[in-house]
Design an enzyme around this catalytic site. Structure first.
Site, PDB file in Angstrom:
ATOM      1  N   HIS A   1      87.637  64.860  61.735  1.00 59.57           N
ATOM      2  CA  HIS A   1      88.528  65.393  60.688  1.00 59.57           C
ATOM      3  C   HIS A   1      89.968  64.958  60.963  1.00 59.57           C
ATOM      4  O   HIS A   1      90.689  64.522  60.063  1.00 59.57           O
ATOM      5  CB  HIS A   1      88.517  66.930  60.676  1.00 59.57           C
ATOM      6  CG  HIS A   1      87.216  67.551  60.285  1.00 59.57           C
ATOM      7  ND1 HIS A   1      86.661  68.600  60.976  1.00 59.57           N
ATOM      8  CD2 HIS A   1      86.374  67.297  59.249  1.00 59.57           C
ATOM      9  CE1 HIS A   1      85.530  68.971  60.384  1.00 59.57           C
ATOM     10  NE2 HIS A   1      85.332  68.193  59.344  1.00 59.57           N
TER      11      HIS A   1
ATOM     12  N   LYS B   1      79.282  82.899  53.202  1.00 58.91           N
ATOM     13  CA  LYS B   1      79.022  82.248  54.491  1.00 58.91           C
ATOM     14  C   LYS B   1      80.034  82.752  55.503  1.00 58.91           C
ATOM     15  O   LYS B   1      81.241  82.600  55.293  1.00 58.91           O
ATOM     16  CB  LYS B   1      79.227  80.728  54.323  1.00 58.91           C
ATOM     17  CG  LYS B   1      77.990  79.883  54.498  1.00 58.91           C
ATOM     18  CD  LYS B   1      78.359  78.460  54.180  1.00 58.91           C
ATOM     19  CE  LYS B   1      77.632  77.448  55.008  1.00 58.91           C
ATOM     20  NZ  LYS B   1      78.122  76.098  54.706  1.00 58.91           N
TER      21      LYS B   1
ATOM     22  N   ARG C   1      81.443  59.327  56.321  1.00 58.01           N
ATOM     23  CA  ARG C   1      80.914  58.952  57.634  1.00 58.01           C
ATOM     24  C   ARG C   1      79.855  57.871  57.530  1.00 58.01           C
ATOM     25  O   ARG C   1      79.801  56.963  58.333  1.00 58.01           O
ATOM     26  CB  ARG C   1      80.325  60.186  58.326  1.00 58.01           C
ATOM     27  CG  ARG C   1      81.373  61.159  58.792  1.00 58.01           C
ATOM     28  CD  ARG C   1      80.773  62.449  59.245  1.00 58.01           C
ATOM     29  NE  ARG C   1      80.124  63.117  58.135  1.00 58.01           N
ATOM     30  CZ  ARG C   1      79.735  64.390  58.142  1.00 58.01           C
ATOM     31  NH1 ARG C   1      79.895  65.103  59.222  1.00 58.01           N
ATOM     32  NH2 ARG C   1      79.179  64.934  57.085  1.00 58.01           N
TER      33      ARG C   1
ATOM     34  N   SER D   1      80.776  69.371  62.445  1.00 57.25           N
ATOM     35  CA  SER D   1      81.037  70.645  63.139  1.00 57.25           C
ATOM     36  C   SER D   1      79.715  71.301  63.522  1.00 57.25           C
ATOM     37  O   SER D   1      79.562  71.814  64.638  1.00 57.25           O
ATOM     38  CB  SER D   1      81.827  71.595  62.232  1.00 57.25           C
ATOM     39  OG  SER D   1      83.015  70.994  61.833  1.00 57.25           O
TER      40      SER D   1
END
Ligand code: PNS
Length: 161
Positions: A17, A41, A90, A127
């Protein structure tokens, strides 16, 4: 002033990030890292903790700041005079979903999304994967900023009690 956002969950922020933020900061006059608040969440870190870690790691960059938002990203962008969304890509696995979001966001308010090709040394990072490796005692050195790594290991230890 050209203002861009880097949106995400950042639970927690990784070196991948950070690489995207630094590159966005070279393109835009101001970059706002925006943490999405998702009431359904809970995550490993709460929103305040995530923002605190983000503020620490972007402190060396004078044109980056941190904020949070709830609801649609495009509404945050409209209300805050944001001209572009910057995202890291990515691998091809990111592409379908990211393209879908970029197209939907463009349809909603004609906001542009710019993709930064993630530095290959970070292309496998997420993450959630880092948290999984750390939970089972794997080596995560070099994947997170130092202060974030300490906080993650402490949180995992707390959760195991
Ligand atoms: O780090 P993440 O979880 O991959 O980030 C996804 C995020 C927060 C950028 C995305 O889910 C988002 O923009 N959420 C806000 C709600 C929204 O605008 N949804 C419509 C997207 S087209």
């Amino acid at each position: 002033m050209r203002r861009a956002v880097c949106p995400g969950s950042f639970d927690p922020v990784t070196n991948g990030h950070l690489d995207v933020f630094a590159r966005a900061a070279k393109i835009a006059d101001e970059v706002v890292i925006v943490v999405a608040i998702n009431k359904n969440k809970s995550g490993t870190f709460n929103i305040e903790e995530r923002m605190e870690m983000l503020r620490e790691v972007v402190a060396p960059y004078p044109n980056i700041r941190v904020d949070s938002f709830m609801g649609l990203l495009v509404d945050y962008c409209k209300a805050n005079d944001v001209q572009a969304i910057v995202k890291g890509l990515r691998a091809v696995t990111d592409f379908d979903y990211e393209l879908q979001m970029a197209q939907m966001n463009y349809r909603l308010t004609e906001i542009e999304t710019l993709f930064v090709s993630t530095n290959p040394i970070y292309s496998y990072l997420s993450s959630s994967l880092i948290k999984e490796v750390a939970t089972y005692g794997g080596d995560i050195d070099g994947l997170l900023p130092g202060s974030v790594q300490e906080r993650l290991l402490a949180r995992i230890a707390e959760n195991k009690k």
